[in-house]
Scaffold this motif. Structure first.
Motif, PDB file in Angstrom:
ATOM      1  N   MET A 111     -39.305  -9.697   5.554  1.00 18.90           N
ATOM      2  CA  MET A 111     -39.600  -8.278   5.418  1.00 18.90           C
ATOM      3  C   MET A 111     -39.952  -7.986   3.963  1.00 18.90           C
ATOM      4  O   MET A 111     -39.249  -8.399   3.054  1.00 18.90           O
ATOM      5  CB  MET A 111     -38.394  -7.444   5.839  1.00 18.90           C
ATOM      6  CG  MET A 111     -38.644  -5.977   5.678  1.00 18.90           C
ATOM      7  SD  MET A 111     -37.312  -4.915   6.235  1.00 18.90           S
ATOM      8  CE  MET A 111     -37.196  -5.380   7.935  1.00 18.90           C
ATOM      9  N   ARG A 112     -41.027  -7.277   3.776  1.00 20.53           N
ATOM     10  CA  ARG A 112     -41.493  -6.921   2.440  1.00 20.53           C
ATOM     11  C   ARG A 112     -40.762  -5.684   1.936  1.00 20.53           C
ATOM     12  O   ARG A 112     -40.542  -4.730   2.691  1.00 20.53           O
ATOM     13  CB  ARG A 112     -42.995  -6.653   2.527  1.00 20.53           C
ATOM     14  CG  ARG A 112     -43.678  -6.718   1.215  1.00 20.53           C
ATOM     15  CD  ARG A 112     -45.173  -6.875   1.434  1.00 20.53           C
ATOM     16  NE  ARG A 112     -45.833  -6.162   0.379  1.00 20.53           N
ATOM     17  CZ  ARG A 112     -46.893  -5.401   0.521  1.00 20.53           C
ATOM     18  NH1 ARG A 112     -47.444  -5.241   1.689  1.00 20.53           N
ATOM     19  NH2 ARG A 112     -47.414  -4.800  -0.506  1.00 20.53           N
ATOM     20  N   LYS A 113     -40.386  -5.681   0.666  1.00 17.46           N
ATOM     21  CA  LYS A 113     -39.631  -4.582   0.066  1.00 17.46           C
ATOM     22  C   LYS A 113     -40.499  -3.884  -0.978  1.00 17.46           C
ATOM     23  O   LYS A 113     -40.920  -4.502  -1.947  1.00 17.46           O
ATOM     24  CB  LYS A 113     -38.347  -5.115  -0.569  1.00 17.46           C
ATOM     25  CG  LYS A 113     -37.410  -5.739   0.458  1.00 17.46           C
ATOM     26  CD  LYS A 113     -36.186  -6.324  -0.182  1.00 17.46           C
ATOM     27  CE  LYS A 113     -36.567  -7.639  -0.831  1.00 17.46           C
ATOM     28  NZ  LYS A 113     -35.426  -8.403  -1.327  1.00 17.46           N
ATOM     29  N   LEU A 114     -40.772  -2.592  -0.730  1.00 15.14           N
ATOM     30  CA  LEU A 114     -41.606  -1.784  -1.610  1.00 15.14           C
ATOM     31  C   LEU A 114     -40.763  -0.703  -2.275  1.00 15.14           C
ATOM     32  O   LEU A 114     -39.925  -0.080  -1.626  1.00 15.14           O
ATOM     33  CB  LEU A 114     -42.731  -1.111  -0.823  1.00 15.14           C
ATOM     34  CG  LEU A 114     -43.646  -2.009   0.002  1.00 15.14           C
ATOM     35  CD1 LEU A 114     -44.606  -1.164   0.823  1.00 15.14           C
ATOM     36  CD2 LEU A 114     -44.388  -2.982  -0.892  1.00 15.14           C
TER      37      LEU A 114
ATOM     38  N   GLY B 127     -45.917   0.917   7.781  1.00 15.18           N
ATOM     39  CA  GLY B 127     -45.455  -0.472   7.772  1.00 15.18           C
ATOM     40  C   GLY B 127     -44.499  -0.830   8.877  1.00 15.18           C
ATOM     41  O   GLY B 127     -44.363  -2.008   9.222  1.00 15.18           O
TER      42      GLY B 127
ATOM     43  N   ALA C 289     -42.050  -4.128   9.424  1.00 15.45           N
ATOM     44  CA  ALA C 289     -42.479  -5.175   8.489  1.00 15.45           C
ATOM     45  C   ALA C 289     -42.091  -4.877   7.046  1.00 15.45           C
ATOM     46  O   ALA C 289     -42.191  -5.753   6.191  1.00 15.45           O
ATOM     47  CB  ALA C 289     -43.989  -5.375   8.577  1.00 15.45           C
ATOM     48  N   VAL C 290     -41.669  -3.641   6.764  1.00 17.42           N
ATOM     49  CA  VAL C 290     -41.341  -3.267   5.389  1.00 17.42           C
ATOM     50  C   VAL C 290     -40.045  -2.472   5.320  1.00 17.42           C
ATOM     51  O   VAL C 290     -39.638  -1.821   6.287  1.00 17.42           O
ATOM     52  CB  VAL C 290     -42.457  -2.427   4.723  1.00 17.42           C
ATOM     53  CG1 VAL C 290     -43.753  -3.192   4.631  1.00 17.42           C
ATOM     54  CG2 VAL C 290     -42.653  -1.106   5.421  1.00 17.42           C
TER      55      VAL C 290
ATOM     56  N   ASP D 237     -40.109  -6.271  -3.918  1.00 18.48           N
ATOM     57  CA  ASP D 237     -41.186  -7.260  -3.993  1.00 18.48           C
ATOM     58  C   ASP D 237     -42.388  -6.671  -4.719  1.00 18.48           C
ATOM     59  O   ASP D 237     -43.115  -7.378  -5.410  1.00 18.48           O
ATOM     60  CB  ASP D 237     -41.625  -7.701  -2.591  1.00 18.48           C
ATOM     61  CG  ASP D 237     -40.533  -8.434  -1.838  1.00 18.48           C
ATOM     62  OD1 ASP D 237     -39.829  -9.253  -2.451  1.00 18.48           O
ATOM     63  OD2 ASP D 237     -40.392  -8.176  -0.622  1.00 18.48           O
ATOM     64  N   ASP D 238     -42.616  -5.370  -4.520  1.00 19.09           N
ATOM     65  CA  ASP D 238     -43.722  -4.648  -5.143  1.00 19.09           C
ATOM     66  C   ASP D 238     -43.202  -3.308  -5.638  1.00 19.09           C
ATOM     67  O   ASP D 238     -42.518  -2.597  -4.892  1.00 19.09           O
ATOM     68  CB  ASP D 238     -44.863  -4.405  -4.149  1.00 19.09           C
ATOM     69  CG  ASP D 238     -45.509  -5.678  -3.682  1.00 19.09           C
ATOM     70  OD1 ASP D 238     -46.206  -6.322  -4.496  1.00 19.09           O
ATOM     71  OD2 ASP D 238     -45.312  -6.042  -2.504  1.00 19.09           O
TER      72      ASP D 238
ATOM     73  N   LYS E 209     -44.538  -7.527 -10.776  1.00 21.22           N
ATOM     74  CA  LYS E 209     -44.414  -6.812  -9.502  1.00 21.22           C
ATOM     75  C   LYS E 209     -44.878  -5.363  -9.582  1.00 21.22           C
ATOM     76  O   LYS E 209     -45.055  -4.716  -8.561  1.00 21.22           O
ATOM     77  CB  LYS E 209     -42.956  -6.824  -9.029  1.00 21.22           C
ATOM     78  CG  LYS E 209     -42.395  -8.198  -8.798  1.00 21.22           C
ATOM     79  CD  LYS E 209     -41.050  -8.167  -8.107  1.00 21.22           C
ATOM     80  CE  LYS E 209     -39.936  -7.586  -8.910  1.00 21.22           C
ATOM     81  NZ  LYS E 209     -38.618  -7.679  -8.235  1.00 21.22           N
TER      82      LYS E 209
ATOM     83  N   HIS F  92     -51.778  -0.960   0.592  1.00 20.97           N
ATOM     84  CA  HIS F  92     -50.556  -1.768   0.511  1.00 20.97           C
ATOM     85  C   HIS F  92     -50.158  -2.380   1.847  1.00 20.97           C
ATOM     86  O   HIS F  92     -49.440  -3.372   1.879  1.00 20.97           O
ATOM     87  CB  HIS F  92     -49.416  -0.905  -0.041  1.00 20.97           C
ATOM     88  CG  HIS F  92     -49.791  -0.215  -1.308  1.00 20.97           C
ATOM     89  ND1 HIS F  92     -50.010  -0.900  -2.481  1.00 20.97           N
ATOM     90  CD2 HIS F  92     -50.067   1.088  -1.575  1.00 20.97           C
ATOM     91  CE1 HIS F  92     -50.373  -0.046  -3.427  1.00 20.97           C
ATOM     92  NE2 HIS F  92     -50.415   1.164  -2.898  1.00 20.97           N
ATOM     93  N   LEU F  93     -50.630  -1.764   2.913  1.00 20.29           N
ATOM     94  CA  LEU F  93     -50.294  -2.221   4.261  1.00 20.29           C
ATOM     95  C   LEU F  93     -51.574  -2.217   5.095  1.00 20.29           C
ATOM     96  O   LEU F  93     -52.086  -1.167   5.416  1.00 20.29           O
ATOM     97  CB  LEU F  93     -49.257  -1.298   4.897  1.00 20.29           C
ATOM     98  CG  LEU F  93     -47.961  -1.129   4.088  1.00 20.29           C
ATOM     99  CD1 LEU F  93     -47.165   0.040   4.623  1.00 20.29           C
ATOM    100  CD2 LEU F  93     -47.149  -2.412   4.100  1.00 20.29           C
TER     101      LEU F  93
END
Length: 143
Positions: free
Chosen positions: A1-4, A26, A29-30, A78-79, A102, A137-138
């Motif tokens: 899982m992506r972390k924003l 997202g 997935a986020v 992550d971003d 990042k 971003h997505l």
């Protein structure tokens, strides 16, 4: 899982809207968090004009509470998506080189203008700009 992590000056207008829009787009997935550089609105609801602008886009900011950024937030992400160049510059100053790779602007090459102290139309325009930026971003909408 992506972390924003979305960041603006106060976590009162732009970054909460970006958090809601990115979360919707997202899906599973986020994980998205938002924060502000200053603590003026710590634990406070989002700006009422931004709550209304969000509602027009089908987003709900009524549960948002302001959060001042911490080093732990920066390490977690992550971003890191800064709403303007001044915020990005301050993030670099706060964190040094540790997470610089990042951090970037939410909109490449340009700021998301701060609607604070502006009229309702400015808030609406800002919300639309932020929502449209989620595509950067997505790539696709998730269920």
């Amino acid at each position: 899982m992506r972390k924003l992590l979305t960041v603006c000056l106060g976590n009162y207008c732009r970054s909460p809207l970006a958090q809601a829009a990115l979360t919707r787009r997202g899906g599973a997935a986020v994980t998205v968090r938002s924060a502000g550089l200053i603590g003026k609105w710590q634990d406070q609801p989002a700006n009422p004009a931004m709550i209304n602008a969000a509602r027009r886009l089908g987003l709900d900011l009524t549960h948002h509470r302001g959060h001042q950024i911490t080093l732990e937030d920066l390490d977690w992400a992550d971003d890191i998506l800064a709403m303007d160049a001044a915020v990005l510059h301050t993030l670099h100053a706060i964190d040094g080189a540790r997470n610089i790779h990042k951090a970037r602007l939410y909109l490449p090459g340009r700021d998301v203008p701060d609607p604070m102290s502006q009229d309702e139309n400015t808030f609406n325009d800002c919300a639309v700009t932020i929502e449209a930026g989620t595509a950067l971003h997505l790539a696709q909408r998730r269920p």
